[in-house]
Design an enzyme around this catalytic site. Structure first.
Site, PDB file in Angstrom:
ATOM      1  N   ASP A  49       0.692  -1.392   0.048  1.00 44.27           N
ATOM      2  CA  ASP A  49       0.007  -0.085  -0.015  1.00 44.27           C
ATOM      3  C   ASP A  49       0.990   1.283  -0.127  1.00 44.27           C
ATOM      4  O   ASP A  49       1.766   1.469   0.859  1.00 44.27           O
ATOM      5  CB  ASP A  49      -0.678  -0.192   1.279  1.00 44.27           C
ATOM      6  CG  ASP A  49      -1.654   1.069   1.513  1.00 44.27           C
ATOM      7  OD1 ASP A  49      -1.594   1.878   0.402  1.00 44.27           O
ATOM      8  OD2 ASP A  49      -2.158   1.594   2.725  1.00 44.27           O
ATOM      9  N   ASN A  80      -0.400   4.513  -0.168  1.00 41.03           N
ATOM     10  CA  ASN A  80      -1.122   5.777   0.302  1.00 41.03           C
ATOM     11  C   ASN A  80      -1.791   5.611   1.415  1.00 41.03           C
ATOM     12  O   ASN A  80      -2.608   6.427   1.885  1.00 41.03           O
ATOM     13  CB  ASN A  80      -1.918   6.204  -0.789  1.00 41.03           C
ATOM     14  CG  ASN A  80      -3.148   5.274  -1.067  1.00 41.03           C
ATOM     15  OD1 ASN A  80      -3.134   4.377  -0.681  1.00 41.03           O
ATOM     16  ND2 ASN A  80      -3.955   5.711  -1.991  1.00 41.03           N
ATOM     17  N   ASP A 131      -3.888   3.788   2.934  1.00 38.38           N
ATOM     18  CA  ASP A 131      -5.712   3.668   2.881  1.00 38.38           C
ATOM     19  C   ASP A 131      -5.693   2.069   3.299  1.00 38.38           C
ATOM     20  O   ASP A 131      -7.050   1.797   3.551  1.00 38.38           O
ATOM     21  CB  ASP A 131      -6.191   3.997   1.786  1.00 38.38           C
ATOM     22  CG  ASP A 131      -5.928   3.206   0.639  1.00 38.38           C
ATOM     23  OD1 ASP A 131      -5.074   2.484   0.684  1.00 38.38           O
ATOM     24  OD2 ASP A 131      -6.567   3.283  -0.498  1.00 38.38           O
ATOM     25  N   ASP A 137      -1.859  -1.154  -3.657  1.00 39.05           N
ATOM     26  CA  ASP A 137      -2.343  -0.419  -4.918  1.00 39.05           C
ATOM     27  C   ASP A 137      -1.321  -0.476  -5.942  1.00 39.05           C
ATOM     28  O   ASP A 137      -0.034  -1.109  -5.843  1.00 39.05           O
ATOM     29  CB  ASP A 137      -2.543   1.229  -4.480  1.00 39.05           C
ATOM     30  CG  ASP A 137      -1.435   1.700  -3.631  1.00 39.05           C
ATOM     31  OD1 ASP A 137      -0.378   1.528  -3.762  1.00 39.05           O
ATOM     32  OD2 ASP A 137      -2.104   2.374  -2.652  1.00 39.05           O
ATOM     33  N   ASP A 178      -9.517 -14.978 -16.967  1.00 43.66           N
ATOM     34  CA  ASP A 178     -10.505 -15.814 -16.208  1.00 43.66           C
ATOM     35  C   ASP A 178     -11.358 -16.748 -16.561  1.00 43.66           C
ATOM     36  O   ASP A 178     -12.157 -16.220 -17.487  1.00 43.66           O
ATOM     37  CB  ASP A 178     -10.749 -14.405 -15.144  1.00 43.66           C
ATOM     38  CG  ASP A 178     -11.670 -14.809 -13.840  1.00 43.66           C
ATOM     39  OD1 ASP A 178     -10.970 -15.345 -13.139  1.00 43.66           O
ATOM     40  OD2 ASP A 178     -12.853 -14.550 -13.869  1.00 43.66           O
ATOM     41  N   GLU A 197      -7.163 -19.711 -17.729  1.00 46.25           N
ATOM     42  CA  GLU A 197      -7.616 -20.364 -16.260  1.00 46.25           C
ATOM     43  C   GLU A 197      -8.600 -21.167 -16.672  1.00 46.25           C
ATOM     44  O   GLU A 197      -9.807 -20.861 -17.028  1.00 46.25           O
ATOM     45  CB  GLU A 197      -7.857 -19.466 -15.355  1.00 46.25           C
ATOM     46  CG  GLU A 197      -8.340 -19.988 -13.876  1.00 46.25           C
ATOM     47  CD  GLU A 197      -9.551 -19.437 -13.288  1.00 46.25           C
ATOM     48  OE1 GLU A 197      -9.674 -19.696 -12.082  1.00 46.25           O
ATOM     49  OE2 GLU A 197     -10.201 -18.707 -13.928  1.00 46.25           O
TER      50      GLU A 197
END
Ligand code: BGC
Length: 544
Positions: free
Chosen positions: A24, A26, A28, A32, A210, A284
């Site tokens: 992370d 930032n 939060d 990210d 996916d 997948e």
């Protein structure tokens, strides 16, 4: 038109970044894209060739981002489009290729197409992009067929029409927030081609597809003979079903592995082939029998398909040997390289599944020595176990839809521990979206970098040997040798041999030429001339 042996992906080591839990930037509490960029030096040092990022697109996040509301934009929780572009650039600057995840089976119910379908009338072009049907029974109050969702409960949800009355039903193989797309509608193909080009134009090197086996549903209005049995057969943790029952249910699934998926990938292949730079697709596809996987990687279709054998395999020499031979046998006709994976974001982590770190280390060394490409899920290189998570933190739709009976996959998605002394072990300065267990401290990257016997050093050494010294990922053959019960013994070119003891006790055996141990999953084995003493639950690499 077989693929060139030089294609980068044929023997690549590909690291799966689950962005939400990687790093992370930032504060939060959510990982990210800038965090992924910060992690690139670590990944370059680990010795990988490519990263695959799970989805970071606009999403209401009902299924960890696999509910995509706009596949051509980045969700603010993960950053911006400019961040995604810099990730591609920065990764390339580190010599790392970039694979994005594409989710063609469904959109999020917040996608503008689905919102338009809800606002439109039954039979409208907007509805025909999805699978909307009238219900059966009195007033249409029963779903159009009896299929179950893979996340528990029915695979149909009824909508309220614009006049306020209950109306049609739509199909969702997964959560009700993930309406399935209708691939017989040309709008869907056009839109996905646009998405492929959108990211290819930005320099992405490939896509993981996916639910690649799910797009064609040709018998949608037929009931399945045993929907609950099928749901059970599809679960990897089902134990109370005979092999015959399971095989019979999995061999003919109405929504998976229908012939209609293949023309779609032929079209996609034409799109990716317009681009230079050796771009690729990996599918997948959880299907049965696995021999049908080769159909996805025929010339003119996709480049790779995941092989999930090692994700499920017992620590058993015969099973391991059989799985390896089967994959080569199944792929030999099509010339596609095999793929290997011990972990991913949908499965229990290998250390927890095999219950012993020694077994996971030993299985990893087998996978690392095989021809083909190797997928590593973030944290696997640290030997991270699954974490126990309090129910209030669990977010997996499989957990929610089963009323907590199915614990779901959050245990394998806990944020990475980077640094033992920092808050959230260096993952984030804020409040982590999923708390890390206290024992994650001992797996932190800083600690493992210091300990020469750590999982991380085991992986680093394998990857280095595999690539720079031995070329183990290459296509050159693999020959199994006779071995005592419980032992895997194979040779690769240039005097390389691997021995793995899947039993608890040491085994003594003879090899046919004197060799030296160059890598081992744990200490305790020895070689003198041709005589080997192989410790229990151990893999050794030998060089003659
Ligand atoms: C992804 C899962 C996801 C499902 C629905 C899968 O196979 O890997 O994480 O829940 O597709 O998109």
């Amino acid at each position: 038109m077989s693929e060139q042996k030089t294609n980068w992906w044929r023997d690549a080591v590909i690291y799966q970044v689950y962005p939400r839990s990687f790093r992370d930037s930032n504060s939060d509490g959510i990982g990210d894209i800038p965090g992924a960029i910060q992690g690139l030096p670590y990944l370059a040092e680990l010795g990988i060739d490519a990263i695959w990022l799970s989805p970071f697109y606009k999403t209401p996040n009902k299924d960890g981002g696999y509910d995509v509301a706009d596949p051509r934009d980045v969700d603010p929780m993960f950053g911006t489009l400019a961040d995604a572009e810099s990730l591609i650039r920065e990764a390339h600057a580190h010599g790392i290729k970039v694979i994005f995840d594409i989710v063609p089976n469904h959109f999020s119910s917040e996608h503008k197409w689905f919102q338009a379908a809800l606002a439109a009338a039954p039979g409208s072009p907007e509805r025909k992009r999805f699978h909307f049907y009238d219900g059966r029974g009195v007033d249409g109050n029963e779903p159009p067929n009896n299929w179950n969702s893979l996340f528990n409960g029915p695979s149909w949800t009824r909508v309220t029409e614009t006049d306020g009355k209950l109306g049609q039903w739509y199909l969702h193989l997964f959560d009700s927030s993930q309406p399935d797309l209708n691939w017989e509608n040309p709008d869907v193909m056009e839109d996905f081609k646009t998405t492929l080009r959108f990211w290819l134009d930005r320099g992405v090197d490939g896509f993981r597809i996916d639910v690649a086996h799910g797009l064609a549903k040709d018998e949608i209005l037929k009931d399945h003979r045993d929907p609950d049995g099928l749901t059970k057969a599809l679960r990897v943790d089902t134990t109370d079903m005979t092999k015959e029952e399971r095989v019979s249910l999995l061999t003919d699934m109405p929504f998976f592995d229908r012939d209609g998926v293949h023309p779609i990938y032929k079209e996609w292949r034409k799109v990716i082939d317009e681009y230079d730079g050796d771009r690729m697709f990996v599918a997948e596809a959880y299907i049965y029998p696995t021999s049908r996987l080769a159909r996805y990687v025929r010339p003119g279709e996709l480049h790779q398909v995941f092989n999930f054998d090692f994700l499920l395999i017992e620590w058993d020499a015969d099973a391991i040997k059989e799985a390896i031979l089967r994959v080569f046998d199944e792929l030999k006709e099509v010339g596609a390289p095999p793929t290997w994976a011990l972990d991913n974001h949908d499965s229990p982590r290998v250390v927890s599944r095999l219950k012993r770190e020694a077994k996971a280390r030993a299985l990893a060394l087998i996978a690392h020595a095989l021809p083909g490409s190797l997928y590593i899920y973030q944290g696997e290189e640290l030997g991270l176990p699954d974490g126990d998570i309090a129910p209030e933190f669990r977010m997996d739709p499989a957990f929610i839809r089963s009323g907590g009976k199915d614990l779901g996959r959050d245990g394998a998605r806990i944020p990475l521990p980077w640094s033992s002394a920092e808050r959230n072990f260096g993952f984030s300065d804020g409040t982590s979206w999923l708390p890390q267990p206290a024992n994650y401290k001992e797996f932190a990257i800083d600690i493992e970098l210091k300990a020469s016997d750590s999982f991380l050093h085991l992986y680093k050494k394998s990857l280095e040997l595999r690539k720079n010294h031995l070329g183990l990922g290459g296509d050159a053959g693999i020959t199994f040798q006779p071995a005592p019960s419980g032992v895997v013994y194979f040779k690769r070119p240039a005097g390389f041999a691997l021995l793995a003891n899947t039993t608890e006790s040491p085994v003594k055996l003879q090899i046919d030429e004197p060799a030296k141990i160059i890598h081992q999953s744990q200490p305790g084995s020895s070689v003198e001339g041709n005589s080997v003493t192989l410790a229990g639950n151990t893999t050794i690499w030998l060089q003659s």
